[in-house]
Design an enzyme around this catalytic site. Structure first.
Site, PDB file in Angstrom:
ATOM      1  N   HIS A   1       0.833  -1.206   0.000  1.00  0.00           N
ATOM      2  CA  HIS A   1       0.000   0.000   0.000  1.00  0.00           C
ATOM      3  C   HIS A   1       0.863   1.249   0.000  1.00  0.00           C
ATOM      4  CE1 HIS A   1       0.429   0.468   4.451  1.00  0.00           C
ATOM      5  NE2 HIS A   1       0.300  -0.839   4.484  1.00  0.00           N
TER       6      HIS A   1
ATOM      7  N   ASP B   1      -0.105   4.262   1.203  1.00  0.00           N
ATOM      8  CA  ASP B   1      -0.313   5.197   2.308  1.00  0.00           C
ATOM      9  C   ASP B   1       0.446   4.799   3.567  1.00  0.00           C
ATOM     10  OD1 ASP B   1      -2.140   2.979   2.422  1.00  0.00           O
ATOM     11  OD2 ASP B   1      -3.279   4.018   3.966  1.00  0.00           O
TER      12      ASP B   1
ATOM     13  N   ASP C   1       6.434  -0.260   7.004  1.00  0.00           N
ATOM     14  CA  ASP C   1       4.992  -0.438   6.735  1.00  0.00           C
ATOM     15  C   ASP C   1       4.526   0.611   5.751  1.00  0.00           C
ATOM     16  OD1 ASP C   1       2.334  -1.066   6.775  1.00  0.00           O
ATOM     17  OD2 ASP C   1       1.964  -0.378   8.806  1.00  0.00           O
TER      18      ASP C   1
ATOM     19  N   GLU D   1      -4.973   1.790   2.884  1.00  0.00           N
ATOM     20  CA  GLU D   1      -5.003   0.559   3.683  1.00  0.00           C
ATOM     21  C   GLU D   1      -5.142   0.860   5.164  1.00  0.00           C
ATOM     22  OE1 GLU D   1      -3.587  -2.846   6.083  1.00  0.00           O
ATOM     23  OE2 GLU D   1      -2.776  -0.834   6.028  1.00  0.00           O
ATOM     24  N   GLU D   2      -4.480   1.918   5.610  1.00  0.00           N
ATOM     25  CA  GLU D   2      -4.448   2.228   7.041  1.00  0.00           C
ATOM     26  C   GLU D   2      -5.790   2.744   7.557  1.00  0.00           C
ATOM     27  OE1 GLU D   2      -2.094   1.255   8.763  1.00  0.00           O
ATOM     28  OE2 GLU D   2      -0.233   1.306   7.627  1.00  0.00           O
TER      29      GLU D   2
ATOM     30  N   ASP E   1       0.674 -10.434   0.080  1.00  0.00           N
ATOM     31  CA  ASP E   1       0.474  -9.117   0.686  1.00  0.00           C
ATOM     32  C   ASP E   1       1.305  -9.045   1.963  1.00  0.00           C
ATOM     33  OD1 ASP E   1      -0.555  -6.575   1.134  1.00  0.00           O
ATOM     34  OD2 ASP E   1      -2.506  -7.257   1.856  1.00  0.00           O
TER      35      ASP E   1
ATOM     36  N   HIS F   1       4.453   2.118  12.900  1.00  0.00           N
ATOM     37  CA  HIS F   1       3.428   3.039  13.431  1.00  0.00           C
ATOM     38  C   HIS F   1       3.961   3.812  14.641  1.00  0.00           C
ATOM     39  CE1 HIS F   1      -0.460   1.284  11.506  1.00  0.00           C
ATOM     40  NE2 HIS F   1       0.584   1.088  10.733  1.00  0.00           N
TER      41      HIS F   1
END
Ligand SMILES: [Zn+2]
Length: 486
Positions: free
Chosen positions: A120, A122, A155, A189-190, A215, A459
């Site tokens: 992803h 984002d 991520d 995605e987030e 994925d 994160h």
């Protein structure tokens, strides 16, 4: 007589211990034997620079999509087109749902089912409170001390850039895949994954059936399990379901000076206590059981004796697993009480009390069976139970005997044969859940080494990836495409 009984007992215990030890000594490794290593020569500093540039574009998704700053996404698309010109010349590019990207690399043999590689675009924001705790600013993309720093380094711009690098490398070499290869990058995605959902729908409308999907989800974990020093490549073969239930109790309202014995809030509180006091049954089965079958041969004594003899030690292991949140979550459906509300004022009886509970459902169970269990535990008709729309059943479990799982395992070990590959149950939700209708084989794995500290960086503060790991990640994708699809 007693002596004789003791003697017989002694012999029984001895035989029992011998059986346990023999069982532990004879568990055979499930790892693929690899002889060759990955041959590709790639310029890792260029790869690092590209990831750095990708990180510097702050593609932050917002829960309220109208509030997402879309400029960085446009900038990101321009960056990809400029950085991977050969890929863009050869693959078909489609922009879906505004900013999600779908690339199609047409294979030479249309009889073969295509594969889909996902990541992803984002990232989550950098928490303003933590700004000064970053060694290098969150969107600096700094290349320092052997690492590339910033949001998305783990991520999951690392996987996105690795996929792009690998395709560019192979196109440049003149490689044409036999199978069609799809590359899909969602843009949100987030915050729910509408982009991935739209791409999945588009492919479904075109009647595409996929050989497999790869994925994010698992990684090469260091120090994740006791009794094993090897890094473990946790390849997610399933993910838990997600169910948020709203519990509501109606009350009479009125002045709190003459309350009933139980207010709506009191009734609700009893229901919530009952839920916490009656957790779902614990079970080591499915993907969790398979994971232990793969890692046990590589464990040290005495843990190996226990894991090799599950028939005897399962109750003890379950009891032990229950103590840590992470191991508890792989063996049962979990429930977290997350939100609640009742009266608006301290001296008014509530006309209604409500709570949200978030359940993560173990494969094999469903939203319906989970709701039924909660209803049984509460055992009170006064508590209304409703499911919320953002819920889904657990994923099906992918087959560890499929050629695609074998390819992922082989290439992972060709890059580093100290790695133990193991199937894994992903506890969170990934974009890949949208593809259940398109294939039986969904794997959730990013070929990057992570220790417990790195997990916090995702994160969190000081997210980073080592330059050398990034190089290995590119090699992984080149091999996955080339070796398994020529
Ligand atoms: Zn992610």
């Amino acid at each position: 007589m007693i002596k004789k009984i003791l003697k017989i007992l002694g012999i029984i215990v001895l035989v029992f211990i011998i059986i346990l030890i023999v069982k532990a000594l004879t568990v055979s490794s499930k790892q693929v034997e690899v002889k060759e290593t990955i041959p590709y020569k790639i310029d890792i500093m260029t790869v690092a620079k590209h990831l750095s540039e990708a990180i510097q574009i702050p593609t932050i998704s917002n829960q309220d999509s109208l509030k997402t700053d879309t400029k960085p996404f446009e900038q990101f698309h321009t960056f990809l087109a400029k950085t991977y010109p050969k890929l863009h010349k050869t693959l078909k590019k489609e922009v879906v749902k505004g900013y999600a990207l779908l690339y199609t690399w047409k294979g030479s043999d249309p009889s073969l089912k295509p594969i889909l590689l996902m990541a992803h675009q984002d990232v989550v924001p950098v928490d303003a409170v933590t700004l000064d705790q970053w060694t290098h600013p969150g969107f600096s993309g700094a290349i320092a001390d052997g690492y590339i720093w910033g949001r998305g380094a783990l991520d999951v711009k690392n996987a996105l850039i690795s996929i792009m690098e690998s395709v560019e490398y192979l196109v440049n070499k003149g490689f044409v895949p036999k199978r069609t290869i799809y590359v899909a990058f969602g843009h949100d995605e987030e915050v729910g994954g509408e982009g991935a959902k739209a791409i999945a729908k588009l492919l479904k409308d075109r009647n595409v059936q996929l050989e497999y999907v790869l994925d994010e989800g698992g990684a090469i974990m260091e120090g994740a399990l006791p009794g094993i020093s090897n890094p473990i490549a946790m390849v997610g073969i399933a993910e838990k379901g997600y169910l948020t239930l709203k519990l509501t109790v109606k009350g009479t309202g009125g002045h709190s000076s003459m309350p009933p014995h139980h207010t709506a809030l009191g009734v609700l509180a009893r229901a919530l206590v009952a839920i916490e006091d009656n957790p779902f049954p614990r079970e080591i089965k499915g993907p969790a059981q398979q994971m232990f079958e793969y890692v046990t041969p590589h464990m040290s004594f005495p843990l190996k004796v226990m894991f090799a003899n599950m028939w005897c030690f399962k109750p003890l292991l379950k009891w032990q697993f229950e103590k840590a949140e992470s191991s508890n979550a792989i063996m049962r459906t979990t429930v977290a009480l997350t939100m609640t509300g009742a009266s608006e004022k301290d001296n008014i009886l509530p006309t209604q009390a409500w709570a949200m509970i978030n359940c993560r459902i173990l494969p094999g169970e469903t939203m319906a069976s989970t709701t039924a269990y909660i209803k049984k535990v509460i055992d009170n008709e006064a508590v209304l139970i409703e499911s919320t729309p953002w819920s889904n059943d657990p994923s099906p479990v992918s087959d560890i005997n499929a050629p695609s799982f074998h390819s992922i395992a082989t290439i992972t070990r060709q890059i580093d044969n100290s790695i133990v590959v193991a199937p894994y149950l992903v506890l969170g939700a990934t974009d890949s859940r949208n593809y259940n209708a398109l294939t039986n084989q969904i794997y959730r794995f990013t070929p990057v080494k992570m220790n417990n500290e790195d997990l916090k960086r995702t994160h969190g503060i000081n997210e980073r990836i080592s330059i050398s790991d990034m190089g290995k990640s590119v090699k992984f994708f080149i091999a996955l495409i080339e070796k398994t699809h020529q």
